[in-house]
Write a protein that holds these residues in place. Structure first.
Motif, PDB file in Angstrom:
ATOM      1  N   SER A   1     -43.145 -65.471   0.464  1.00  0.00           N
ATOM      2  CA  SER A   1     -42.693 -64.959  -0.838  1.00  0.00           C
ATOM      3  C   SER A   1     -43.657 -65.233  -1.982  1.00  0.00           C
ATOM      4  O   SER A   1     -43.383 -64.845  -3.119  1.00  0.00           O
ATOM      5  CB  SER A   1     -41.307 -65.508  -1.202  1.00  0.00           C
ATOM      6  N   SER A   2     -44.798 -65.886  -1.722  1.00  0.00           N
ATOM      7  CA  SER A   2     -45.793 -66.100  -2.775  1.00  0.00           C
ATOM      8  C   SER A   2     -46.854 -65.008  -2.689  1.00  0.00           C
ATOM      9  O   SER A   2     -47.535 -64.883  -1.658  1.00  0.00           O
ATOM     10  CB  SER A   2     -46.458 -67.471  -2.608  1.00  0.00           C
ATOM     11  N   PRO A   3     -47.007 -64.187  -3.745  1.00  0.00           N
ATOM     12  CA  PRO A   3     -47.961 -63.072  -3.680  1.00  0.00           C
ATOM     13  C   PRO A   3     -49.388 -63.559  -3.458  1.00  0.00           C
ATOM     14  O   PRO A   3     -49.824 -64.573  -4.012  1.00  0.00           O
ATOM     15  CB  PRO A   3     -47.814 -62.403  -5.053  1.00  0.00           C
ATOM     16  N   LEU A   4     -50.130 -62.822  -2.634  1.00  0.00           N
ATOM     17  CA  LEU A   4     -51.540 -63.090  -2.406  1.00  0.00           C
ATOM     18  C   LEU A   4     -52.366 -62.336  -3.444  1.00  0.00           C
ATOM     19  O   LEU A   4     -52.006 -61.233  -3.864  1.00  0.00           O
ATOM     20  CB  LEU A   4     -51.945 -62.667  -0.995  1.00  0.00           C
ATOM     21  N   SER A   5     -53.481 -62.893  -3.829  1.00  0.00           N
ATOM     22  CA  SER A   5     -54.296 -62.280  -4.883  1.00  0.00           C
ATOM     23  C   SER A   5     -55.772 -62.385  -4.524  1.00  0.00           C
ATOM     24  O   SER A   5     -56.143 -62.867  -3.452  1.00  0.00           O
ATOM     25  CB  SER A   5     -54.014 -62.958  -6.237  1.00  0.00           C
TER      26      SER A   5
ATOM     27  N   LEU B   1     -44.970 -60.533   9.596  1.00  0.00           N
ATOM     28  CA  LEU B   1     -45.591 -61.212  10.730  1.00  0.00           C
ATOM     29  C   LEU B   1     -45.554 -62.706  10.462  1.00  0.00           C
ATOM     30  O   LEU B   1     -45.568 -63.151   9.307  1.00  0.00           O
ATOM     31  CB  LEU B   1     -47.051 -60.764  10.902  1.00  0.00           C
ATOM     32  N   ARG B   2     -45.522 -63.499  11.504  1.00  0.00           N
ATOM     33  CA  ARG B   2     -45.589 -64.948  11.380  1.00  0.00           C
ATOM     34  C   ARG B   2     -47.032 -65.389  11.637  1.00  0.00           C
ATOM     35  O   ARG B   2     -47.630 -65.024  12.657  1.00  0.00           O
ATOM     36  CB  ARG B   2     -44.641 -65.616  12.365  1.00  0.00           C
ATOM     37  N   VAL B   3     -47.598 -66.166  10.721  1.00  0.00           N
ATOM     38  CA  VAL B   3     -49.003 -66.550  10.825  1.00  0.00           C
ATOM     39  C   VAL B   3     -49.164 -68.036  10.541  1.00  0.00           C
ATOM     40  O   VAL B   3     -48.324 -68.668   9.876  1.00  0.00           O
ATOM     41  CB  VAL B   3     -49.882 -65.742   9.842  1.00  0.00           C
ATOM     42  N   THR B   4     -50.239 -68.593  11.058  1.00  0.00           N
ATOM     43  CA  THR B   4     -50.676 -69.947  10.728  1.00  0.00           C
ATOM     44  C   THR B   4     -52.160 -69.895  10.420  1.00  0.00           C
ATOM     45  O   THR B   4     -52.869 -68.975  10.854  1.00  0.00           O
ATOM     46  CB  THR B   4     -50.426 -70.929  11.888  1.00  0.00           C
TER      47      THR B   4
ATOM     48  N   LEU C   1     -45.870 -63.615   6.624  1.00  0.00           N
ATOM     49  CA  LEU C   1     -46.700 -62.671   5.890  1.00  0.00           C
ATOM     50  C   LEU C   1     -45.916 -61.381   5.805  1.00  0.00           C
ATOM     51  O   LEU C   1     -45.580 -60.777   6.831  1.00  0.00           O
ATOM     52  CB  LEU C   1     -48.027 -62.441   6.618  1.00  0.00           C
ATOM     53  N   GLY C   2     -45.578 -60.972   4.592  1.00  0.00           N
ATOM     54  CA  GLY C   2     -44.665 -59.842   4.469  1.00  0.00           C
ATOM     55  C   GLY C   2     -45.079 -58.849   3.397  1.00  0.00           C
ATOM     56  O   GLY C   2     -45.853 -59.154   2.492  1.00  0.00           O
ATOM     57  N   ALA C   3     -44.552 -57.642   3.545  1.00  0.00           N
ATOM     58  CA  ALA C   3     -44.767 -56.562   2.584  1.00  0.00           C
ATOM     59  C   ALA C   3     -43.417 -56.041   2.135  1.00  0.00           C
ATOM     60  O   ALA C   3     -42.422 -56.122   2.872  1.00  0.00           O
ATOM     61  CB  ALA C   3     -45.578 -55.436   3.219  1.00  0.00           C
ATOM     62  N   LEU C   4     -43.378 -55.493   0.930  1.00  0.00           N
ATOM     63  CA  LEU C   4     -42.155 -54.852   0.461  1.00  0.00           C
ATOM     64  C   LEU C   4     -41.854 -53.632   1.324  1.00  0.00           C
ATOM     65  O   LEU C   4     -42.774 -53.011   1.875  1.00  0.00           O
ATOM     66  CB  LEU C   4     -42.307 -54.445  -1.003  1.00  0.00           C
ATOM     67  N   PRO C   5     -40.587 -53.259   1.449  1.00  0.00           N
ATOM     68  CA  PRO C   5     -40.261 -52.062   2.244  1.00  0.00           C
ATOM     69  C   PRO C   5     -41.017 -50.841   1.747  1.00  0.00           C
ATOM     70  O   PRO C   5     -41.137 -50.609   0.540  1.00  0.00           O
ATOM     71  CB  PRO C   5     -38.744 -51.920   2.043  1.00  0.00           C
ATOM     72  N   HIS C   6     -41.571 -50.072   2.678  1.00  0.00           N
ATOM     73  CA  HIS C   6     -42.258 -48.798   2.398  1.00  0.00           C
ATOM     74  C   HIS C   6     -43.514 -48.975   1.546  1.00  0.00           C
ATOM     75  O   HIS C   6     -43.986 -48.011   0.941  1.00  0.00           O
ATOM     76  CB  HIS C   6     -41.313 -47.806   1.714  1.00  0.00           C
ATOM     77  N   SER C   7     -44.075 -50.182   1.499  1.00  0.00           N
ATOM     78  CA  SER C   7     -45.280 -50.397   0.687  1.00  0.00           C
ATOM     79  C   SER C   7     -46.553 -50.412   1.515  1.00  0.00           C
ATOM     80  O   SER C   7     -47.652 -50.452   0.961  1.00  0.00           O
ATOM     81  CB  SER C   7     -45.166 -51.714  -0.093  1.00  0.00           C
TER      82      SER C   7
END
Length: 384
Positions: free
Chosen positions: A226-230, A186-189, A155-161
């Protein structure tokens, strides 16, 4: 620089930007001639001595320092039956020790209907604080996992976002924190349809320089491998309004034998011994830190050893927001409590929003002086 710095109560601390985002402490004491509490200091008397060599000083005595009082240790404990089996409130119970604090507990996610009475805003992608007209404070961003995640995914965010800190919960279980210039993954399941919540904290706007266009919230989308959440639900939280209207002290919260980690409210009451003098509140044991390998800028970013604070949040007394406490980041270790905030002859209501998880036996300590200039070194695990 400052003749009297005072205090950045509530959310008004602001921030600097020097190579990276640097939120300002709640105290603005600044070692000024007048202290945070408005008291004359040795520096002020030294300035007066110099001025007196060139012109007469005003006639009359200097105003004295306001009286301070060390109300002492206030133990926090979960709500339970009175040991005397009486129906008196805890602060009047003859078996309760003086200045003890009865504790009630509520996970923030369990009271969104109270903190956001207008309901959530629906959006395909995250909206900033500015877009939803949230001036300061906190916003919850909620979505669902689009698929089963049996093996740990990023689970990731772009830098400074992430502006400025995001507290991540999956199925109401705290998973970790994303930070503006720190950890961004973060790593999530989980399972498809599991609820993902991110509590976003605005830690103060940059107040000068080239970066004053300081938008807050999730400035970009979160992604899962890398797949955006919506399909987000966005809850602008009116925490101060709820507390000023008597919540949670006027509500019947469930008592808890053990709270989960993550954002939660702790409440209690205490009485002063017939006086309402200025004081300073410290958080003993609320200042632990752990060190972990954090990756900046996603999977391709460099790894570094980063501090992850355990205890951080906001404190209200009688509905007045005293500001942010963050003892492990320091250097400020106490919050200033003006005597005008306190009640005499009736209970004083304390509300704590702890964002990452309170210690097992939390308590507050009221002192007659402030404590500054203390931080954790890399080799230090805890500080008092």
């Amino acid at each position: 620089y400052m003749f009297h710095g005072g205090t950045n109560f509530a959310y008004w601390s602001g921030a600097d930007f020097k190579d990276q985002y640097k939120p300002v402490t709640t105290s603005y004491d600044y070692d000024a001639p007048l202290s945070e509490a408005g008291d004359p200091t040795e520096k002020l008397f030294a300035i007066r001595t110099v001025i007196s060599k060139f012109q007469p000083l005003p006639v009359g005595p200097m105003p004295p320092a306001t009286p301070k009082y060390a109300y002492g240790s206030v133990a926090l404990r979960k709500v339970s039956a009175c040991p005397e089996a009486c129906a008196a409130p805890a602060w009047h119970c003859p078996a309760a020790p003086r200045l003890s604090l009865s504790l009630q507990y509520a996970d923030l996610l369990d009271v969104l209907d109270v903190l956001c009475p207008s309901g959530p805003i629906q959006s395909q992608f995250p909206l900033t604080f500015e877009a939803i007209k949230q001036v300061h404070g906190f916003v919850v961003y909620r979505t669902q996992l689009p698929r089963d995640v049996l093996d740990p995914a990023t689970l990731g965010a772009l830098p400074h976002s992430v502006c400025d800190r995001g507290y991540v919960m999956l199925q109401q279980e705290y998973r970790g924190t994303l930070e503006r210039d720190g950890q961004t993954t973060l790593r999530v399941t989980g399972r498809a349809g599991d609820t993902l919540d991110v509590l976003l904290e605005n830690m103060g706007r940059i107040s000068f320089g080239a970066n004053v266009s300081d938008f807050k919230g999730l400035l970009g989308n979160l992604s899962l491998d890398s797949s955006p959440l919506s399909n987000w639900l966005i809850y602008p939280l009116a925490i101060d309004a709820a507390i000023q209207q008597g919540w949670p002290h006027a509500a019947l919260l469930k008592s808890s034998s053990g709270g989960r980690a993550g954002p939660a409210f702790y409440t209690g009451t205490f009485e002063t011994p017939g006086i309402a003098w200025d004081t300073f509140v410290k958080f003993p044991g609320w200042s632990k830190v752990r060190w972990c390998i954090a990756r900046k800028g996603g999977e391709g970013g460099g790894a570094q050893l980063s501090p992850i604070s355990i205890f951080q949040g906001q404190l209200w007394i009688n509905g007045f927001n005293l500001g942010r406490y963050w003892p492990c980041r320091g250097p400020q270790q106490t919050l200033f409590v003006p005597g005008s905030v306190l009640h005499v002859g009736r209970p004083n209501n304390i509300t704590v929003l702890e964002l990452e998880g309170a210690p097992p036996a939390p308590f507050l300590l009221f002192l007659d002086r402030p404590l500054f200039n203390k931080t954790l070194s890399r080799s230090t695990a805890t500080t008092e």
